[in-house]
Design a protein around this motif. Structure first.
Motif, short mmCIF file in Angstrom:
data_model
loop_
_atom_site.label_atom_id
_atom_site.label_comp_id
_atom_site.label_asym_id
_atom_site.label_seq_id
_atom_site.Cartn_x
_atom_site.Cartn_y
_atom_site.Cartn_z
N GLY A 107 0.82 -1.20 0.00
CA GLY A 107 0.00 0.00 0.00
C GLY A 107 0.86 1.25 0.00
O GLY A 107 2.06 1.22 -0.30
N PHE A 108 0.20 2.37 0.36
CA PHE A 108 0.92 3.64 0.35
C PHE A 108 2.11 3.62 1.31
O PHE A 108 3.20 4.11 0.98
CB PHE A 108 -0.04 4.77 0.74
N GLY A 109 1.91 3.06 2.51
CA GLY A 109 2.98 3.04 3.52
C GLY A 109 4.20 2.27 3.04
O GLY A 109 5.34 2.74 3.19
N THR A 110 3.98 1.10 2.46
CA THR A 110 5.10 0.29 1.97
C THR A 110 5.84 0.99 0.84
O THR A 110 7.07 1.00 0.78
CB THR A 110 4.60 -1.08 1.50
N LYS A 111 5.07 1.61 -0.08
CA LYS A 111 5.69 2.34 -1.18
C LYS A 111 6.50 3.53 -0.65
O LYS A 111 7.58 3.84 -1.17
CB LYS A 111 4.63 2.82 -2.16
N LEU A 112 5.97 4.19 0.37
CA LEU A 112 6.70 5.30 0.97
C LEU A 112 8.02 4.83 1.58
O LEU A 112 9.07 5.46 1.37
CB LEU A 112 5.83 5.97 2.04
N LYS A 131 9.82 2.32 0.78
CA LYS A 131 10.80 1.86 -0.21
C LYS A 131 11.37 2.98 -1.07
O LYS A 131 12.45 2.83 -1.64
CB LYS A 131 10.15 0.80 -1.11
N SER A 132 10.66 4.09 -1.17
CA SER A 132 11.10 5.14 -2.10
C SER A 132 11.51 6.45 -1.42
O SER A 132 12.15 7.29 -2.06
CB SER A 132 9.98 5.45 -3.10
N ALA A 133 11.17 6.64 -0.15
CA ALA A 133 11.37 7.95 0.48
C ALA A 133 12.83 8.37 0.55
O ALA A 133 13.15 9.56 0.45
CB ALA A 133 10.76 7.95 1.88
N LEU A 134 13.74 7.42 0.72
CA LEU A 134 15.16 7.75 0.91
C LEU A 134 15.94 7.85 -0.39
O LEU A 134 17.14 8.09 -0.37
CB LEU A 134 15.82 6.69 1.82
N SER A 135 15.26 7.69 -1.51
CA SER A 135 15.98 7.77 -2.79
C SER A 135 16.55 9.17 -3.01
O SER A 135 17.58 9.32 -3.68
CB SER A 135 15.03 7.41 -3.93
N ALA A 136 15.91 10.20 -2.45
CA ALA A 136 16.42 11.56 -2.59
C ALA A 136 17.73 11.77 -1.83
O ALA A 136 18.44 12.74 -2.08
CB ALA A 136 15.37 12.57 -2.10
N ASP A 150 20.10 9.33 -1.72
CA ASP A 150 20.96 8.25 -2.21
C ASP A 150 20.86 7.05 -1.27
O ASP A 150 21.87 6.44 -0.89
CB ASP A 150 22.42 8.74 -2.31
N GLY A 151 19.63 6.72 -0.88
CA GLY A 151 19.42 5.64 0.08
C GLY A 151 18.36 4.66 -0.37
O GLY A 151 17.76 4.79 -1.44
N LYS A 152 18.10 3.69 0.48
CA LYS A 152 17.11 2.66 0.20
C LYS A 152 16.66 2.03 1.51
O LYS A 152 17.28 2.23 2.57
CB LYS A 152 17.68 1.59 -0.72
N SER A 153 15.57 1.28 1.42
CA SER A 153 15.05 0.55 2.59
C SER A 153 14.83 -0.90 2.20
O SER A 153 14.35 -1.19 1.09
CB SER A 153 13.73 1.17 3.07
N GLU A 154 15.16 -1.78 3.10
CA GLU A 154 14.95 -3.22 2.90
C GLU A 154 14.04 -3.72 4.02
O GLU A 154 14.38 -3.61 5.20
CB GLU A 154 16.27 -3.97 2.90
N ILE A 155 12.90 -4.28 3.65
CA ILE A 155 11.91 -4.76 4.62
C ILE A 155 11.84 -6.27 4.55
O ILE A 155 11.68 -6.85 3.46
CB ILE A 155 10.52 -4.15 4.35
N SER A 156 11.96 -6.89 5.71
CA SER A 156 11.87 -8.35 5.81
C SER A 156 10.82 -8.70 6.86
O SER A 156 10.79 -8.11 7.94
CB SER A 156 13.23 -8.96 6.20
N TYR A 157 9.97 -9.69 6.53
CA TYR A 157 8.94 -10.14 7.47
C TYR A 157 9.40 -11.47 8.05
O TYR A 157 9.17 -12.54 7.47
CB TYR A 157 7.59 -10.28 6.75
N LEU A 158 10.06 -11.40 9.20
CA LEU A 158 10.59 -12.59 9.84
C LEU A 158 9.54 -13.19 10.78
O LEU A 158 8.52 -12.55 11.08
CB LEU A 158 11.85 -12.24 10.63
N LYS A 159 9.81 -14.40 11.25
CA LYS A 159 8.89 -15.03 12.20
C LYS A 159 8.82 -14.26 13.51
O LYS A 159 7.78 -14.24 14.17
CB LYS A 159 9.34 -16.47 12.47
N THR A 160 9.94 -13.59 13.85
CA THR A 160 9.96 -12.83 15.10
C THR A 160 9.31 -11.46 14.96
O THR A 160 9.01 -10.80 15.95
CB THR A 160 11.42 -12.63 15.56
#
Length: 321
Positions: free
Chosen positions: A283-288, A290-295, A297-307
């Motif tokens: 949704g909007f939150g996930t897209k935000l 993943k893309s907010a730090l591109s300005a 020179d950054g990025k975000s990595e999201i992982s859904y672990l069991k914990t």
């Protein structure tokens, strides 16, 4: 007496030009001390005529200006030529020494006046910069006040428009409030950015301070990066409150950050939350996120672990804005 002392202090420190009377009195005192020093030297070397008057000329010119320095040099030359503290008598050599004395005094007065001019210019520039800084702060405060009013107006208008769409309003309202809270935090420290710890506490505090831990050195974020991270932290905190660690009584969150050169790495790690089920369409939150730090020179990595949710945010810290 107190006023006289204050005028002398300001003149000595170069803050203000001392009155002419005070300058002449100071020059006279310097001449008297120089004459006394000359009398003492005459007990050992009677032919020392003008040398003791150089300090008097220097200090008189530094305190009262070049005109007072010239008067002091002339009077010192006359005293050195006329007064005798021994058996020496005026001869051609004394005329030559007097000429040399006045020549050196001229160079001394020129050098002192040049320094006084530079000092006065530096003080003028300093006063102008201080005035400009005060004016800038006034403008910034007024601008921040107007922006805050505009944000409040936008909030009220959108609430009026979306009053019959509560689901949409429920998604927009907290984001606007998050922006307002971050702007207030930045404005309190004069647009110098804000500390990442304060930013996280402002977003996570409502969930209870025992539910999260923050690990990292003190780090001030520039305003633009602070606003971007505040939106990201808000999305992550909202997600944790609805589906993640904060939705579980035992859920915990740990946020840590490190800086390597100009690269910032933030780790968001949730534990003891509900088991992550099927991942829905971003949704909007996930897209935000993943893309907010591109300005930056950054990025975000999201992982859904069991914990629980695990997110790594990396970006460049701007040097200035």
């Amino acid at each position: 007496m107190g006023k006289l002392i204050e005028e002398f202090r300001k003149g000595w420190q170069g803050v203000a030009t001392p009155p002419l009377g005070l300058s002449l009195a100071f020059a006279l005192a310097c001449l008297l001390l120089s004459t006394l020093a000359r009398w003492g030297l005459a007990q050992v070397r009677p032919d020392v005529y003008f040398t003791p008057y150089f300090p008097a000329v220097f200090f008189a010119a530094a305190f009262g200006g070049f005109r007072v320095g010239i008067v002091t040099a002339l009077v010192g030359g006359v005293l050195g030529f006329v007064l005798n503290f021994g058996d020496a008598f005026a001869d051609r050599a004394r005329f030559v020494l007097l000429t040399l004395y006045w020549g050196v005094c001229a160079l001394t007065i020129w050098g002192v006046e040049h320094y006084r001019t530079m000092l006065a210019e530096q003080r003028r520039i300093s006063r102008r910069l201080i005035e400009e800084e005060e004016y800038r702060k006034l403008l910034v405060d007024e601008l921040q006040h107007r922006l805050k009013n505009k944000l409040s107006t936008v909030h009220a208008v959108m609430h009026q428009v979306l009053h019959d769409q509560p689901e949409v309003w429920a998604r927009i309202d907290p984001r606007l409030r998050s922006l307002a809270a971050t702007d207030d935090l930045i404005s309190r420290i004069d647009k110098g950015g804000c500390d990442i710890r304060d930013l996280l506490i402002s977003e996570l505090g409502p969930y209870g301070h025992v539910r999260f831990t923050l690990n990292g050195e003190r780090l001030f974020l520039p305003p633009k990066l602070a606003v971007t991270l505040s939106l990201m932290f808000h999305e992550l905190a909202t997600n944790a409150g609805k589906y993640g660690a904060f939705s579980s009584p035992r859920g915990l969150l740990q946020v840590s950050w490190t800086v390597n050169d100009d690269r910032l790495t933030i780790t968001w790690d949730e534990t003891e939350g509900p088991t992550v089920g099927e991942i829905s369409t971003p949704g909007f939150g996930t897209k935000l996120l993943k893309s907010a730090l591109s300005a930056f020179d950054g990025k975000s990595e999201i992982s859904y672990l069991k914990t629980g949710l695990h997110c790594i945010m990396q970006c460049r810290i701007p040097k200035s804005e």
